[in-house]
Structures are given as structure tokens and as C-alpha cells.
Design an enzyme around this catalytic site. Structure first.
Site, PDB file in Angstrom:
ATOM      1  N   CYS A   1      -2.400-154.060 103.451  1.00 18.63           N
ATOM      2  CA  CYS A   1      -1.021-154.543 103.347  1.00 18.63           C
ATOM      3  C   CYS A   1      -0.795-155.462 102.151  1.00 18.63           C
ATOM      4  O   CYS A   1      -1.573-156.382 101.905  1.00 18.63           O
ATOM      5  CB  CYS A   1      -0.642-155.316 104.597  1.00 18.63           C
ATOM      6  SG  CYS A   1      -0.958-154.437 106.108  1.00 18.63           S
TER       7      CYS A   1
ATOM      8  N   ARG B   1      -3.577-151.219  96.682  1.00 12.37           N
ATOM      9  CA  ARG B   1      -4.283-151.730  97.856  1.00 12.37           C
ATOM     10  C   ARG B   1      -4.309-150.696  98.987  1.00 12.37           C
ATOM     11  O   ARG B   1      -5.107-150.809  99.906  1.00 12.37           O
ATOM     12  CB  ARG B   1      -3.586-153.001  98.374  1.00 12.37           C
ATOM     13  CG  ARG B   1      -3.628-154.137  97.388  1.00 12.37           C
ATOM     14  CD  ARG B   1      -2.684-155.237  97.801  1.00 12.37           C
ATOM     15  NE  ARG B   1      -3.132-155.969  98.965  1.00 12.37           N
ATOM     16  CZ  ARG B   1      -3.901-157.049  98.927  1.00 12.37           C
ATOM     17  NH1 ARG B   1      -4.321-157.509  97.779  1.00 12.37           N
ATOM     18  NH2 ARG B   1      -4.257-157.663 100.023  1.00 12.37           N
TER      19      ARG B   1
ATOM     20  N   TRP C   1      -0.394-150.895 105.890  1.00 17.89           N
ATOM     21  CA  TRP C   1      -1.492-149.967 106.171  1.00 17.89           C
ATOM     22  C   TRP C   1      -1.714-150.075 107.672  1.00 17.89           C
ATOM     23  O   TRP C   1      -2.193-151.096 108.171  1.00 17.89           O
ATOM     24  CB  TRP C   1      -2.730-150.403 105.379  1.00 17.89           C
ATOM     25  CG  TRP C   1      -3.834-149.405 105.357  1.00 17.89           C
ATOM     26  CD1 TRP C   1      -4.011-148.375 104.460  1.00 17.89           C
ATOM     27  CD2 TRP C   1      -4.959-149.339 106.249  1.00 17.89           C
ATOM     28  NE1 TRP C   1      -5.162-147.675 104.755  1.00 17.89           N
ATOM     29  CE2 TRP C   1      -5.763-148.245 105.843  1.00 17.89           C
ATOM     30  CE3 TRP C   1      -5.366-150.079 107.359  1.00 17.89           C
ATOM     31  CZ2 TRP C   1      -6.931-147.885 106.491  1.00 17.89           C
ATOM     32  CZ3 TRP C   1      -6.542-149.716 108.018  1.00 17.89           C
ATOM     33  CH2 TRP C   1      -7.314-148.627 107.572  1.00 17.89           C
TER      34      TRP C   1
ATOM     35  N   ASN D   1      -0.012-159.766 107.427  1.00 16.48           N
ATOM     36  CA  ASN D   1      -1.199-159.009 107.031  1.00 16.48           C
ATOM     37  C   ASN D   1      -2.336-159.472 107.926  1.00 16.48           C
ATOM     38  O   ASN D   1      -2.508-160.671 108.133  1.00 16.48           O
ATOM     39  CB  ASN D   1      -1.522-159.300 105.556  1.00 16.48           C
ATOM     40  CG  ASN D   1      -2.597-158.368 105.023  1.00 16.48           C
ATOM     41  OD1 ASN D   1      -2.993-157.421 105.698  1.00 16.48           O
ATOM     42  ND2 ASN D   1      -3.049-158.621 103.811  1.00 16.48           N
ATOM     43  N   GLY D   2      -3.095-158.514 108.476  1.00 16.72           N
ATOM     44  CA  GLY D   2      -4.218-158.882 109.340  1.00 16.72           C
ATOM     45  C   GLY D   2      -4.081-158.248 110.701  1.00 16.72           C
ATOM     46  O   GLY D   2      -3.291-157.305 110.884  1.00 16.72           O
TER      47      GLY D   2
ATOM     48  N   GLU E   1     -24.570-143.888  97.172  1.00 10.71           N
ATOM     49  CA  GLU E   1     -23.320-144.198  96.479  1.00 10.71           C
ATOM     50  C   GLU E   1     -22.658-142.907  95.965  1.00 10.71           C
ATOM     51  O   GLU E   1     -21.437-142.746  96.062  1.00 10.71           O
ATOM     52  CB  GLU E   1     -23.607-145.177  95.322  1.00 10.71           C
ATOM     53  CG  GLU E   1     -22.504-145.376  94.305  1.00 10.71           C
ATOM     54  CD  GLU E   1     -21.217-145.973  94.887  1.00 10.71           C
ATOM     55  OE1 GLU E   1     -21.189-146.335  96.067  1.00 10.71           O
ATOM     56  OE2 GLU E   1     -20.225-146.028  94.133  1.00 10.71           O
TER      57      GLU E   1
ATOM     58  N   LYS F   1     -18.889-141.596  96.922  1.00 10.45           N
ATOM     59  CA  LYS F   1     -17.838-141.294  95.931  1.00 10.45           C
ATOM     60  C   LYS F   1     -17.285-139.892  96.160  1.00 10.45           C
ATOM     61  O   LYS F   1     -16.075-139.669  96.114  1.00 10.45           O
ATOM     62  CB  LYS F   1     -18.384-141.348  94.492  1.00 10.45           C
ATOM     63  CG  LYS F   1     -18.676-142.675  93.880  1.00 10.45           C
ATOM     64  CD  LYS F   1     -17.470-143.503  93.534  1.00 10.45           C
ATOM     65  CE  LYS F   1     -17.135-144.422  94.682  1.00 10.45           C
ATOM     66  NZ  LYS F   1     -17.714-145.733  94.638  1.00 10.45           N
TER      67      LYS F   1
ATOM     68  N   GLU G   1     -15.094-139.728  99.375  1.00 10.98           N
ATOM     69  CA  GLU G   1     -13.810-140.423  99.259  1.00 10.98           C
ATOM     70  C   GLU G   1     -12.835-139.650  98.371  1.00 10.98           C
ATOM     71  O   GLU G   1     -11.645-139.575  98.659  1.00 10.98           O
ATOM     72  CB  GLU G   1     -14.012-141.798  98.612  1.00 10.98           C
ATOM     73  CG  GLU G   1     -14.747-142.789  99.457  1.00 10.98           C
ATOM     74  CD  GLU G   1     -15.015-144.075  98.705  1.00 10.98           C
ATOM     75  OE1 GLU G   1     -14.635-145.136  99.196  1.00 10.98           O
ATOM     76  OE2 GLU G   1     -15.596-144.012  97.602  1.00 10.98           O
TER      77      GLU G   1
ATOM     78  N   HIS H   1     -37.860-134.300 108.054  1.00 11.66           N
ATOM     79  CA  HIS H   1     -37.715-134.962 109.366  1.00 11.66           C
ATOM     80  C   HIS H   1     -36.379-134.596 110.019  1.00 11.66           C
ATOM     81  O   HIS H   1     -35.870-135.338 110.838  1.00 11.66           O
ATOM     82  CB  HIS H   1     -37.878-136.468 109.210  1.00 11.66           C
ATOM     83  CG  HIS H   1     -39.190-136.837 108.599  1.00 11.66           C
ATOM     84  ND1 HIS H   1     -40.390-136.665 109.245  1.00 11.66           N
ATOM     85  CD2 HIS H   1     -39.499-137.306 107.359  1.00 11.66           C
ATOM     86  CE1 HIS H   1     -41.374-137.029 108.454  1.00 11.66           C
ATOM     87  NE2 HIS H   1     -40.865-137.421 107.300  1.00 11.66           N
TER      88      HIS H   1
ATOM     89  N   LYS I   1      -7.793-150.434  99.029  1.00 10.49           N
ATOM     90  CA  LYS I   1      -8.651-151.077  98.044  1.00 10.49           C
ATOM     91  C   LYS I   1      -9.227-152.390  98.554  1.00 10.49           C
ATOM     92  O   LYS I   1     -10.386-152.684  98.335  1.00 10.49           O
ATOM     93  CB  LYS I   1      -7.847-151.318  96.756  1.00 10.49           C
ATOM     94  CG  LYS I   1      -8.654-151.929  95.616  1.00 10.49           C
ATOM     95  CD  LYS I   1      -9.673-150.952  95.089  1.00 10.49           C
ATOM     96  CE  LYS I   1     -10.531-151.496  93.987  1.00 10.49           C
ATOM     97  NZ  LYS I   1     -11.761-150.682  93.824  1.00 10.49           N
TER      98      LYS I   1
END
Ligand code: F6R
Length: 588
Positions: free
Chosen positions: A2, A28, A71, A97-98, A466, A470, A473, A489, A583
Site C-alpha cells: 500500500c 510498490r 494491496w 497500511n498494515g 535466486e 527470478k 516471479e 535424492h 516491492k
């Protein structure tokens, strides 16, 4: 997550300035937006599901208003759930926000007292509670303070009273920054939105409360409401690195900025690397923590510190840190890694570390962020604004910082600087070579699959994790990373004819073993993409990268970033704004 922006000042076209400010907070991540503007003792509201599409809501000129990008956490993505939320009288509007952890109890109480709710959000309770406090004789400042005391969780709240023309803001961890400019005062969840309006700012503290009126800003102690002298910080208003320039996406721009970020750090990062190394040496136990890509950077750092400097510095995922809290003592050092410096899980971990008596350090990109302000020692990454939701240049900056720190620990600071400098040059050459085209051709093959695997060993294992993140996403292709030795395994059961497998095979002690793993994958039909300085007969495709020694994690990340970018484009995704992701992850 948010985004919030509020203004109180000379009457202006607030429809335009609030939407412009919300646009700067778009990076964001959000799924709906809303604006509230005061006019004639009334609050005019405009809300929409989806993105701000460029059209400007038309409001009369006004001297008070705020906007919010939401969000969704509590309540679906609907117009009714979008902020701002109004109280029953229509005099008070609230943005939040939160997550209000105890909202169900508060909502039940309010309903019992006859309050009607228009949304399913946790946030709406705040508007009603403030209204009740005002009805009980408190002014907005006291009403917000008293209401905020009743909320649990990490929250930021701004309330506006159209009757008095006041806006009052308060926060717990979730960031808020107030700005002072020539035409009015502003408040936002990110300084980016304040730049056009403010030349100096106040980073709001958790114990404080701030009031914005046409006369300016007043700061108070939250508990006692005693007025305080605000501490102003000048705001850098330059737009350096914040624009897209000639790039089609921030992701590509930020990938391209990596050589500059690394070569700058190779020189300007020395003092911080020396200070961090001294703190590690002075601690009985050092642990690192981070979330997502920052967590993988921490893991990479853990391998680097043990392989280069013989130091055991375990890395924990931010949200898992609390389960290791018994390790904490006044002789422990906890280092948090973060681009935004606002990630809620990480901030919570650091608060816990602080209460356990540990010394706190951070590798952080955003100056003055919550993390930056709470630690004893900051290694400023200075990678510039990272606006693509996916971390790229901040990830490499963290690796460079930890590599230099490891070299300081073995008394070879100049060698560390040279290594990072050479990595910068190598990446610049890779980006100017045929590699991006090769990756793009390869992406056309990979994109036909819904699953792929990534393997690496040793230093290349966190790189594999990583790389897979990427790719997931950006492209929504299921990419799974494993330590190369784990194949037999169980993992190999997932490989079928044509499954793309990205194999990191640097010229180090891991190469023979990882190539042998690739051979086993190939015998099960996998399509092997080798990322390596040298070709190998087992590779169906070879992405050549320079031999980089301990800088291999930085260099090897680049082809994976390019692949993720190309796959996003081929799948028709916007790599800068992946679905469901934000973000700055300011909620737990
Ligand atoms: C991945 C990504 C995220 C972040 C994570 C932590 O591309 O960007 O996994 O790395 O959300 O964010 P910061 O570094 O801001 O704490």
C-alpha cells in the site's frame, strides 16, 4: 505494498497531484486505488479496482486530501474495500497500511454499538473508532492517538478531519515520512512521492504523532501528546536514476545499471566493509537474515564468508529468524539484508534481535528506511532506486558488499576491491556481447515448458535459488532450484523429456560434480543449459560467462536475470509488476 500520499496546503488541483503522487508509488504493487478530497465540509471520494489508467479524477480545487494504493490483505479486491474509508458521519476519512491484528474484536464491539460497515477491511474500524473518540470530546490528534493505542500489529494510519482541515498520522514500524514545501505540507509512505512537493522531510518515529494543517507541521509524543521540535532532513529532489530513460522496463534498466553499482561499491564501500568485518570479528556469533532474494544474498554471503574467510556466519530467512532467538546474546551480531529496509518480517526479526541484546547491522539500499534507522551499523548499498518489483541490482550490491567484507577479514581489502571491480567490467562486457541475444533465443525454447529446474553447488547453490526465484516471479513458469548433489535424492523423479535444466558450472571445485549431475539429468531427457566459462559436451545450450572466482555469484546471476526478463516478455507479462507481488513487503 500500500502506498499513501496526503497533502494539506494552498488550494490546488488535488485530483491531479494525488494521482501523480500515487503513480510514483505504483512500483510498490497494488490492486486498487482511492482518493479523498475535502470540499465544503464534505469529503469527496473516488475509488477504483485495478490500476490508475492515466485519467485524472476531477475534483474542485482543495486544500486537503489524500490517496492510497491498496494491496489487498483483508477483504477482496473490490471498490468498497479500496481506501479511503469514511466514518459514519462522513467527516473523517482514513487511509491505512498494515494489518490490524485485533480488528475482528474491535469490529464486533463497534457493531454492537450500532456502527454500520461498508467494507470487509480491517482498516475501516479505524474510521469508526476515531469518530467515537471525537464524539467523546477529543480533538483529531487525541482521537487518533487513542485509537492507535487500541490497534495491534504493524500499522500506519492517516486520518483527515474535513471539519477542522487537519490531517493526523501515526505509525508502528510501517513507514511514513512528512514533507515541508513552499505550497503546503505532505505525507507519504515513500520519499519518492514527496520529491515534487517538499524540500525537507521528517521521518516519523514510532513514538510520535504528526499533525498537518495549512499552518504547517506539529509533532507530538504519542503517549503524552506533548509537543516536540521536529528534526528535519533535507530531501534530495533530483530525479537521479528514478526515470525509465530509453529502457522499455525498469528491470532491464536496473540490470544494465549493475556494472556501475558494483564499480561504485568497489571504491565507496571500503569503509563500510572494514566496519562490518570489525563487527563480525568482535562478535561471538554473527548471523545474517533477509527475505526472498535478500535471503539468498545472505546465504551466498554465508558461503563466501566460510569459503574465503573461514567464518561460520549462518543465514536465516527473515520470517524464520524468531525460531532461532535463543542464539541471541549481547555478544551476537545480527546483520539484516534488505533493498527497501521496510520488509515487515525482517524488521520484526531485528526488533527481536534488539530485545535479545544483540548488536544490529544492515546491508540496505534505501537510506533513512526503518531498517537503516534502527541498526547500529549500516553498510549503505547506494544502488539507486530499484523500481522493478524484482530485485536485481540490489541483489548484486549485497553480494559485492559481503565479498568485500570477506576480503577485509583475510586482510586483503585491495584484492576484494579488484575482484568486485573486475566483476563490474565482466558484467558490462556480457551485457554488450551477444549474450542477451543468445538468452533471448533460448527463452523461446524454455517458454514452451511449464516446469524447469536449476542446479548449482557450493557458491552456485544460492545463485541457483535466486535464478529460480527470478524466473518464477517474471514468467510464472515453475522453476525449482536444488543443490546439485540432491538430484538422486528425489529431484530427478521430476525430470521428463525436454525439461529445461539450468546448470551453473563455474570453474571451481564444484564443476566436475555439477557436470556429472547434468549428465544424469540429460540421460532422463533434460535439455541442459550450461552457465559456465567453458563449454561441455553435456550442454545442449551454453551461456558463456567470464571466469570470476569468488565473484562468480555476481556474474552468474546476470544470465538468469536476462532469461527471466525474456521469459516474462514472451509470456506477455510486465516484468516490472508481476502479479500478486509488491516491492516493499510491509505486512507479515
Ligand atoms: C525478489 C524480490 C523479493 C525481495 C524480498 C525482500 O525478486 O525482490 O524476494 O528480495 O521481498 O525485499 P527487501 O530486500 O526490500 O527486504
Amino acid at each position: 505494498m500500500c502506498g499513501i500520499f496526503g497533502y494539506v496546503g494552498e488550494p490546488v488541483d488535488l485530483g491531479r497531484s494525488l494521482t501523480t503522487a500515487l503513480k510514483t508509488l505504483e512500483y510498490r504493487g497494488y490492486d486498487s486505488w482511492g482518493i479523498a478530497v475535502g470540499h465544503d465540509q464534505r469529503i469527496l471520494v473516488e475509488k477504483e479496482v485495478g490500476r490508475l489508467n492515466g485519467s485524472v479524477p476531477s475534483f474542485p480545487h482543495s486544500s486537503i486530501g489524500f490517496g492510497h494504493t491498496r494491496w489487498a490483505t483483508h477483504g477482496g479486491v473490490t471498490k468498497a474495500n479500496a481506501h479511503p474509508h469514511l466514518d459514519g458521519s462522513g467527516r473523517i476519512a482514513v487511509v491505512h497500511n498494515g494489518i490490524i491484528e485485533n480488528y475482528q474484536v474491535l469490529k464486533a464491539e463497534l457493531k454492537d454499538r450500532g456502527r454500520q460497515f461498508r467494507s470487509e477491511t480491517d482498516s475501516e474500524v479505524v474510521a469508526h473508532l476515531i469518530q467515537e473518540e471525537i464524539a467523546g470530546g477529543h480533538d483529531l490528534t487525541a482521537a487518533v492517538a487513542r485509537t492507535f493505542d487500541r490497534l495491534t500489529g504493524l500499522n500506519a494510519v492517516i486520518a483527515m478531519d474535513v471539519g477542522t482541515g487537519e490531517m493526523v498520522a501515526v505509525k508502528n514500524v510501517s513507514p511514513l515520512i512528512a514533507g515541508v514545501g513552499c505550497h503546503g505540507v505532505t505525507i507519504a509512505s515513500d520519499t519518492l512521492a514527496l520529491r515534487p512537493h517538499a524540500n525537507r522531510v521528517i521521518y516519523l518515529d514510532d513514538h510520535h504523532l504528526i499533525k498537518l494543517t495549512r499552518d504547517g507541521i506539529s509533532l507530538y509524543e504519542r503517549e503524552t501528546l506533548k509537543e516536540l521540535m521536529p528534526r528535519y532532513t533535507p530531501l534530495d529532489r533530483s530525479n537521479r536514476d528514478a526515470d525509465l530513460g530509453s529502457y522499455p522496463h525498469f528491470m532491464m534498466k536496473e540490470i544494465a545499471e549493475q556494472p556501475g553499482v558494483l564499480s561504485r561499491l568497489a571504491t565507496t564501500g571500503v569503509d563500510s566493509a572494514i566496519a562490518l568485518a570489525a563487527a563480525i570479528e568482535g562478535s561471538e556469533l554473527t548471523v545474517m537474515t533477509g527475505c526472498g532474494s535478500a535471503g539468498y544474498a545472505a546465504m551466498s554471503g554465508s558461503y563466501l564468508l566460510s569459503s574465503l574467510a573461514g567464518r561460520f556466519v549462518p543465514a536465516f530467512v527473515g520470517s524464520e529468524f524468531k525460531y532461532h532467538r535463543r542464539l541471541l546474546s549481547p555478544n551476537a551480531l545480527v546483520i539484516a539484508l534488505s533493498q527497501s529496509g521496510e520488509t515487515a518480517d525482517l524488521i520484526e526479526a531485528m526488533m527481536l534481535a534488539r530485545s535479545g541484546g544483540a548488536r544490529l547491522g544492515a546491508l540496505v539500499n534505501v537510506e533513512h528506511s526503518t531498517l537503516d534507522r534502527m541498526v547500529d551499523l549500516t553498510f549503505a548499498l547506494r544502488a539507486g532506486p530499484e523500481q522493478c518489483v524484482l530485485a536485481t541490482k540490489s541483489y548484486l550490491a549485497k553480494l559485492a558488499a559481503l565479498t568485500m567484507t570477506a576480503y577485509v577479514l583475510i586482510g586483503e581489502v585491495a584484492q576484494g576491491q579488484r575482484l568486485v571491480g573486475r566483476a563490474a567490467d565482466a558484467i558490462a562486457e556480457m551485457l554488450a556481447s551477444t549474450l542477451p541475444q543468445q538468452v533471448s533465443d533460448l527463452a523461446a525454447v524454455v517458454v514452451k515448458h511449464n516446469h524447469m529446474f536449476v542446479i548449482g553447488r557450493g557458491l552456485a547453490f544460492p545463485t541457483a535459488l535466486e535464478a529460480a526465484l527470478k524466473i518464477k516471479e517474471a514468467s510464472y513458469i515453475h522453476a525449482e532450484a536444488f543443490a546439485g548433489g540432491e538430484l538422486k535424492h528425489g529431484v530427478i523423479a521430476l525430470v521428463t523429456d525436454g525439461t529445461p535444466c539450468l546448470v551453473f558450472a563455474p570453474a571451481d571445485e564444484t564443476r566436475a560434480d555439477v557436470v556429472s549431475g547434468a549428465t544424469e539429468l540429460k540421460s532422463r531427457g533434460a535439455f541442459i543449459i550450461g552457465v559456465s566459462p567453458d563449454p561441455d559436451p553435456v550442454f545442449d545450450a551454453h551461456l558463456a560467462v567470464p571466469e570470476a572466482g569468488a565473484a562468480a555469484p555476481m556474474v552468474n546471476a546476470v544470465p538468469a536475470q536476462l532469461l527471466a526478463y525474456q521469459l516474462a516478455l514472451l509470456r506477455g507479462n510486465n516484468p516490472d509488476r508481476p502479479r500478486n507481488l509488491a516491492k516493499s513487503v510491509t505486512v507479515k
